[in-house]
Design an enzyme around this catalytic site. Structure first.
Site, PDB file in Angstrom:
ATOM      1  N   GLY A  60      68.585  60.719   2.844  1.00 29.79           N
ATOM      2  CA  GLY A  60      68.009  59.532   3.454  1.00 29.79           C
ATOM      3  C   GLY A  60      66.855  59.745   4.405  1.00 29.79           C
ATOM      4  O   GLY A  60      66.395  58.795   5.034  1.00 29.79           O
ATOM      5  N   TRP A  62      63.651  60.395   3.823  1.00 28.86           N
ATOM      6  CA  TRP A  62      62.441  59.650   3.448  1.00 28.86           C
ATOM      7  C   TRP A  62      62.625  58.160   3.719  1.00 28.86           C
ATOM      8  O   TRP A  62      61.686  57.477   4.147  1.00 28.86           O
ATOM      9  CB  TRP A  62      62.094  59.913   1.982  1.00 28.86           C
ATOM     10  CG  TRP A  62      61.277  61.156   1.795  1.00 28.86           C
ATOM     11  CD1 TRP A  62      61.285  62.273   2.590  1.00 28.86           C
ATOM     12  CD2 TRP A  62      60.328  61.411   0.761  1.00 28.86           C
ATOM     13  NE1 TRP A  62      60.405  63.205   2.107  1.00 28.86           N
ATOM     14  CE2 TRP A  62      59.810  62.707   0.987  1.00 28.86           C
ATOM     15  CE3 TRP A  62      59.883  60.688  -0.338  1.00 28.86           C
ATOM     16  CZ2 TRP A  62      58.849  63.283   0.156  1.00 28.86           C
ATOM     17  CZ3 TRP A  62      58.930  61.261  -1.179  1.00 28.86           C
ATOM     18  CH2 TRP A  62      58.420  62.538  -0.935  1.00 28.86           C
ATOM     19  N   ASP A  80      70.043  56.041  -5.484  1.00 28.75           N
ATOM     20  CA  ASP A  80      70.500  57.400  -5.767  1.00 28.75           C
ATOM     21  C   ASP A  80      71.856  57.330  -6.465  1.00 28.75           C
ATOM     22  O   ASP A  80      72.644  56.424  -6.189  1.00 28.75           O
ATOM     23  CB  ASP A  80      70.628  58.228  -4.484  1.00 28.75           C
ATOM     24  CG  ASP A  80      70.554  59.728  -4.744  1.00 28.75           C
ATOM     25  OD1 ASP A  80      71.358  60.227  -5.556  1.00 28.75           O
ATOM     26  OD2 ASP A  80      69.692  60.403  -4.160  1.00 28.75           O
ATOM     27  N   ASP A  96      72.636  55.053 -11.241  1.00 32.25           N
ATOM     28  CA  ASP A  96      71.549  55.604 -12.054  1.00 32.25           C
ATOM     29  C   ASP A  96      70.584  54.467 -12.392  1.00 32.25           C
ATOM     30  O   ASP A  96      70.965  53.501 -13.061  1.00 32.25           O
ATOM     31  CB  ASP A  96      72.152  56.207 -13.324  1.00 32.25           C
ATOM     32  CG  ASP A  96      71.138  56.933 -14.185  1.00 32.25           C
ATOM     33  OD1 ASP A  96      69.930  56.618 -14.090  1.00 32.25           O
ATOM     34  OD2 ASP A  96      71.538  57.812 -14.971  1.00 32.25           O
ATOM     35  N   ASP A 121      61.424  62.035  -4.223  1.00 34.59           N
ATOM     36  CA  ASP A 121      61.590  63.440  -3.838  1.00 34.59           C
ATOM     37  C   ASP A 121      62.732  64.063  -4.641  1.00 34.59           C
ATOM     38  O   ASP A 121      63.374  65.008  -4.204  1.00 34.59           O
ATOM     39  CB  ASP A 121      61.883  63.522  -2.333  1.00 34.59           C
ATOM     40  CG  ASP A 121      61.651  64.919  -1.758  1.00 34.59           C
ATOM     41  OD1 ASP A 121      60.721  65.606  -2.233  1.00 34.59           O
ATOM     42  OD2 ASP A 121      62.395  65.333  -0.851  1.00 34.59           O
ATOM     43  N   LYS A 161      57.522  64.306  -6.360  1.00 37.42           N
ATOM     44  CA  LYS A 161      57.604  65.767  -6.269  1.00 37.42           C
ATOM     45  C   LYS A 161      57.673  66.355  -7.672  1.00 37.42           C
ATOM     46  O   LYS A 161      58.444  65.901  -8.507  1.00 37.42           O
ATOM     47  CB  LYS A 161      58.851  66.190  -5.489  1.00 37.42           C
ATOM     48  CG  LYS A 161      59.062  67.706  -5.477  1.00 37.42           C
ATOM     49  CD  LYS A 161      60.032  68.141  -4.409  1.00 37.42           C
ATOM     50  CE  LYS A 161      61.452  67.730  -4.676  1.00 37.42           C
ATOM     51  NZ  LYS A 161      62.355  68.166  -3.585  1.00 37.42           N
TER      52      LYS A 161
END
Length: 205
Positions: A60, A62, A80, A96, A121, A161
């Site tokens: 958490g 970000w 998530d 998901d 990320d 990322k």
């Protein structure tokens, strides 16, 4: 059971890591917060009033950074498959985001708005076998790009990322087809030995 040499090296690096200490001091859940803060200082992606989605948000950090910046007029949605402790000002959905039920819940919260920004990320659980890890990593990147394509407003931005490898150039090409400009970022908080970099797509077409 005795720790392996690599485990001991990681522990020593963690203990001596200035960003770990800064995160503890500043109340962030992970050192990754400083990667986003540095990128945002340069590119001004998150501003007061920004509406954004944080993919793979757990633990958490970000989302914490984003919520502090967007303020009451903005909105942060975090998604998530793993659970995440609540972050003030953040709507969290566990699941998901490829699944219809999860997307439906997200779109209900979005309430007809389009996103200004998608940040990701995400990284897979590493197996130690580089070919497998790279394939898993770029699958997550592709899923994040599809999500951005479906939910960003025209002119919106996407930060993801990636790990440099054989899939990097095709992925970069796909991003360039969707955004007016694509740039790379390697924040100081990203460890030197890591092959991770961040791709930033500016101006969704």
């Amino acid at each position: 059971m005795a720790r392996s040499k690599s485990s001991n090296n990681w522990l020593q690096e963690h203990v001596n890591d200035q960003y770990v200490h800064m995160a503890q001091k500043d109340g962030y859940r992970a050192r990754a917060a400083y990667k986003l803060l540095e990128i945002n200082d340069k590119d001004k992606l998150i501003r007061p009033g920004t509406v954004l989605a944080d993919l793979g948000s757990t633990p958490g950090s970000w989302s914490q950074v984003a919520a502090r910046i967007v303020g009451e007029k903005g909105k942060v949605f975090a998604l998530d498959i793993l659970d995440m402790d609540p972050v003030p000002g953040v709507d969290f959905i566990q699941g998901d985001f490829r699944e219809e039920a999860v997307l439906r819940e997200f779109e209900q919260l979005l309430d007809g708005r389009a996103l200004d920004l998608v940040i990701s990320d995400m990284a897979p659980n590493m197996s130690g076998m580089s070919a497998i890890d790279q394939a898993r990593s770029f699958l997550l990147c592709e899923l994040a790009l599809e999500f951005a394509r479906d939910h960003l407003k025209p002119g919106g931005h996407f930060l993801v990322k990636v790990f440099q490898g054989s899939d990097f150039q095709p992925y970069l090409k796909a991003m360039r087809e969707l955004f007016d400009e694509v740039v790379t970022r390697k924040p100081k908080a990203s460890r030197d030995r890591s092959s991770e970099i961040y791709l930033l797509g500016k101006g969704r077409r």
